[in-house]
Design a protein around this motif. Structure first.
Motif, PDB file in Angstrom:
ATOM      1  N   LEU A  87       0.830  -1.204   0.000  1.00 50.74           N
ATOM      2  CA  LEU A  87       0.000   0.000   0.000  1.00 50.74           C
ATOM      3  C   LEU A  87       0.868   1.259   0.000  1.00 50.74           C
ATOM      4  O   LEU A  87       0.549   2.252  -0.671  1.00 50.74           O
ATOM      5  CB  LEU A  87      -0.935   0.010   1.202  1.00 50.74           C
ATOM      6  N   LYS A  88       1.956   1.227   0.741  1.00 49.74           N
ATOM      7  CA  LYS A  88       2.865   2.374   0.782  1.00 49.74           C
ATOM      8  C   LYS A  88       3.480   2.620  -0.585  1.00 49.74           C
ATOM      9  O   LYS A  88       3.648   3.773  -1.008  1.00 49.74           O
ATOM     10  CB  LYS A  88       3.965   2.133   1.825  1.00 49.74           C
ATOM     11  N   VAL A  89       3.830   1.553  -1.281  1.00 51.84           N
ATOM     12  CA  VAL A  89       4.397   1.678  -2.630  1.00 51.84           C
ATOM     13  C   VAL A  89       3.358   2.230  -3.597  1.00 51.84           C
ATOM     14  O   VAL A  89       3.673   3.020  -4.491  1.00 51.84           O
ATOM     15  CB  VAL A  89       4.910   0.303  -3.115  1.00 51.84           C
ATOM     16  N   MET A  90       2.114   1.855  -3.418  1.00 52.09           N
ATOM     17  CA  MET A  90       1.045   2.195  -4.357  1.00 52.09           C
ATOM     18  C   MET A  90       0.357   3.528  -4.050  1.00 52.09           C
ATOM     19  O   MET A  90      -0.409   4.028  -4.876  1.00 52.09           O
ATOM     20  CB  MET A  90      -0.007   1.080  -4.349  1.00 52.09           C
ATOM     21  N   GLN A  91       0.605   4.125  -2.906  1.00 54.14           N
ATOM     22  CA  GLN A  91      -0.206   5.265  -2.461  1.00 54.14           C
ATOM     23  C   GLN A  91      -0.101   6.483  -3.369  1.00 54.14           C
ATOM     24  O   GLN A  91      -1.064   7.257  -3.470  1.00 54.14           O
ATOM     25  CB  GLN A  91       0.172   5.650  -1.034  1.00 54.14           C
ATOM     26  N   SER A  92       1.018   6.655  -4.069  1.00 54.47           N
ATOM     27  CA  SER A  92       1.140   7.817  -4.960  1.00 54.47           C
ATOM     28  C   SER A  92       0.145   7.754  -6.113  1.00 54.47           C
ATOM     29  O   SER A  92      -0.226   8.783  -6.684  1.00 54.47           O
ATOM     30  CB  SER A  92       2.565   7.921  -5.503  1.00 54.47           C
ATOM     31  N   TRP A  97      -6.660   7.704  -0.995  1.00 52.64           N
ATOM     32  CA  TRP A  97      -6.368   6.965   0.232  1.00 52.64           C
ATOM     33  C   TRP A  97      -6.008   7.885   1.404  1.00 52.64           C
ATOM     34  O   TRP A  97      -6.030   7.464   2.552  1.00 52.64           O
ATOM     35  CB  TRP A  97      -5.229   5.974  -0.008  1.00 52.64           C
ATOM     36  N   LYS A  98      -5.680   9.128   1.105  1.00 60.75           N
ATOM     37  CA  LYS A  98      -5.339  10.073   2.181  1.00 60.75           C
ATOM     38  C   LYS A  98      -6.523  10.339   3.099  1.00 60.75           C
ATOM     39  O   LYS A  98      -6.352  10.673   4.273  1.00 60.75           O
ATOM     40  CB  LYS A  98      -4.853  11.388   1.578  1.00 60.75           C
ATOM     41  N   GLU A 101     -10.938   5.464   4.404  1.00 61.69           N
ATOM     42  CA  GLU A 101     -10.638   4.346   5.304  1.00 61.69           C
ATOM     43  C   GLU A 101     -10.930   3.012   4.604  1.00 61.69           C
ATOM     44  O   GLU A 101     -11.792   2.955   3.726  1.00 61.69           O
ATOM     45  CB  GLU A 101     -11.471   4.446   6.593  1.00 61.69           C
ATOM     46  N   PRO A 102     -10.200   1.966   4.947  1.00 64.05           N
ATOM     47  CA  PRO A 102      -9.202   1.857   6.019  1.00 64.05           C
ATOM     48  C   PRO A 102      -7.787   2.251   5.582  1.00 64.05           C
ATOM     49  O   PRO A 102      -6.847   2.105   6.354  1.00 64.05           O
ATOM     50  CB  PRO A 102      -9.251   0.360   6.350  1.00 64.05           C
ATOM     51  N   PHE A 103      -7.670   2.777   4.358  1.00 61.99           N
ATOM     52  CA  PHE A 103      -6.338   3.068   3.819  1.00 61.99           C
ATOM     53  C   PHE A 103      -5.643   4.192   4.585  1.00 61.99           C
ATOM     54  O   PHE A 103      -4.433   4.133   4.843  1.00 61.99           O
ATOM     55  CB  PHE A 103      -6.459   3.421   2.330  1.00 61.99           C
ATOM     56  N   LYS A 104      -6.403   5.218   4.956  1.00 59.79           N
ATOM     57  CA  LYS A 104      -5.832   6.332   5.696  1.00 59.79           C
ATOM     58  C   LYS A 104      -5.170   5.843   6.981  1.00 59.79           C
ATOM     59  O   LYS A 104      -4.011   6.196   7.285  1.00 59.79           O
ATOM     60  CB  LYS A 104      -6.923   7.356   6.024  1.00 59.79           C
ATOM     61  N   LYS A 123     -10.627  -5.102   2.054  1.00 61.30           N
ATOM     62  CA  LYS A 123     -10.303  -3.959   1.194  1.00 61.30           C
ATOM     63  C   LYS A 123      -8.800  -3.789   1.046  1.00 61.30           C
ATOM     64  O   LYS A 123      -8.283  -3.536  -0.058  1.00 61.30           O
ATOM     65  CB  LYS A 123     -10.909  -2.685   1.778  1.00 61.30           C
ATOM     66  N   LEU A 124      -8.072  -3.915   2.152  1.00 64.10           N
ATOM     67  CA  LEU A 124      -6.619  -3.760   2.117  1.00 64.10           C
ATOM     68  C   LEU A 124      -5.961  -4.871   1.289  1.00 64.10           C
ATOM     69  O   LEU A 124      -5.043  -4.610   0.506  1.00 64.10           O
ATOM     70  CB  LEU A 124      -6.054  -3.769   3.537  1.00 64.10           C
ATOM     71  N   LEU A 125      -6.446  -6.097   1.468  1.00 59.64           N
ATOM     72  CA  LEU A 125      -5.864  -7.222   0.741  1.00 59.64           C
ATOM     73  C   LEU A 125      -6.174  -7.150  -0.748  1.00 59.64           C
ATOM     74  O   LEU A 125      -5.298  -7.397  -1.587  1.00 59.64           O
ATOM     75  CB  LEU A 125      -6.372  -8.545   1.323  1.00 59.64           C
ATOM     76  N   PHE A 126      -7.404  -6.784  -1.092  1.00 57.89           N
ATOM     77  CA  PHE A 126      -7.751  -6.681  -2.506  1.00 57.89           C
ATOM     78  C   PHE A 126      -6.955  -5.560  -3.183  1.00 57.89           C
ATOM     79  O   PHE A 126      -6.489  -5.703  -4.316  1.00 57.89           O
ATOM     80  CB  PHE A 126      -9.247  -6.444  -2.686  1.00 57.89           C
ATOM     81  N   ALA A 127      -6.796  -4.444  -2.472  1.00 54.90           N
ATOM     82  CA  ALA A 127      -6.050  -3.319  -3.048  1.00 54.90           C
ATOM     83  C   ALA A 127      -4.604  -3.688  -3.317  1.00 54.90           C
ATOM     84  O   ALA A 127      -4.007  -3.240  -4.306  1.00 54.90           O
ATOM     85  CB  ALA A 127      -6.115  -2.110  -2.117  1.00 54.90           C
TER      86      ALA A 127
END
Length: 331
Positions: A87-92, A97-98, A101-104, A123-127
């Motif tokens: 997720l950190k790699v993909m956040q840009s 996601w900023k 939730e739950p990404f934030k 959601k986190l796993l699918f993303a």
């Protein structure tokens, strides 16, 4: 001539003894000389030596849970740590996601909020695991495993495997067993590294999976696309179902460490003839972690009681602190 004949006869005899299991590897150097080790060795010798308990090679199937059985699982499942790093790699590429939730919360390190529900976890796993090709996912997993370090030990995650269990895998294979991973973790994540680390090829890995579809591109190339839908959850009662679907034989030996493995172990033990169920009990807070009934990861509650009550029927509780001389390789 007579000496040559006797030498050749000896070679034939030795080969036969290895092939039939009469003489095979019995060395488990990282195991202490305790009852647990002796019962394991006695079982293997009994089913691989001609006699009333002998089992033909094709029937010698051993299944292993992964998290907490073959490698560590604290402070959380390693595949979840992979997902969070993804997720950190993909956040840009996902400015939403900023605030979403739950990404934030996940990106801010607030895992209590991010993982508050099964829906948020999905959601986190699918993303982090879907909406890409199979090749892209496998490469992302390889890249992560080659550099990522465990938050408390500083070891690579593939160095967080249990040396005594690596020896068990080798020991069983030397005695004619076929070894399988049967994990609640993702089948594709495991297949990236299981062969190099455990000697278990991709076709002998059973795990949870997401939906996939075949894509034929306009240029004639093809790929497998990963979809954001659950295909199969290989946990608890799902494990015997996965074993039946992928192996088609009831195992002779099952290894686990949590209540999530209990159904698999009961399924194994319900078969005919001599069988073995081995629970790895995490009792070593100095070299690893000590946990069982109340753990948020790998809880061993019902399984602990069941194994204790059925010890005489072929269940073993491995006490990590007392039964293992070492825990991790070079440890």
């Amino acid at each position: 001539m007579k000496a040559t004949y006797l030498f050749l006869r000896c070679l034939v005899l030795v080969s036969t003894m290895f092939a039939t299991g009469i003489w095979a590897q019995t060395d488990l150097p990282s195991w202490s000389d305790t009852e647990s080790k002796q019962r394991l060795v006695d079982f293997v010798q009994s089913v691989t030596t001609q006699g009333s308990d002998f089992v033909e090679t094709q029937q010698r199937v051993a299944v292993f849970d992964n998290d907490g059985t073959l490698w560590a699982e604290q402070p959380m499942y390693f595949q979840l740590l992979f997902a969070l790093d993804r997720l950190k790699v993909m956040q840009s590429d996902h400015p939403e996601w900023k605030t979403e939730e739950p990404f934030k919360s996940a990106l801010a390190g607030d895992l209590k909020t991010a993982l508050a529900s099964h829906e948020d976890l999905a959601k986190l796993l699918f993303a982090s695991h879907a909406s890409m090709t199979q090749e892209e996912f496998m490469q992302a997993a390889r890249d992560w495993l080659s550099t990522a370090k465990h938050p408390t030990t500083g070891r690579k995650y593939t160095d967080m495997v249990y040396q005594p269990m690596l020896e068990v895998l080798d020991y069983l294979r030397a005695n004619g067993f076929k070894t399988y991973i049967v994990s609640g973790g993702g089948i594709d994540f495991l297949r990236v590294w299981a062969e190099d680390v455990y000697g278990i090829p991709p076709e002998q890995v059973i795990g949870s999976s997401i939906e996939k579809t075949f894509v034929f591109n306009d240029d004639g190339s093809t790929h497998i696309a990963r979809l954001a839908e659950v295909d199969f959850i290989n946990d608890k009662e799902g494990k015997p179902v996965g074993i039946d679907a992928h192996i088609g034989r009831r195992p002779l030996i099952a290894f686990g460490n949590s209540d999530g493995d209990l159904a698999m172990m009961q399924y194994t033990m319900a078969g005919e003839g001599k069988r073995l169920a081995v629970y790895i009990h995490h009792t070593d807070k100095e070299r690893e972690w000590a946990y069982d009934r109340d753990s948020h990861i790998g809880s061993l509650d019902k399984g602990l009681d069941y194994a204790t009550e059925h010890k005489k029927e072929g269940w073993i509780l491995v006490d990590m602190k007392n039964d293992w001389k070492s825990v991790f390789p070079n440890n």
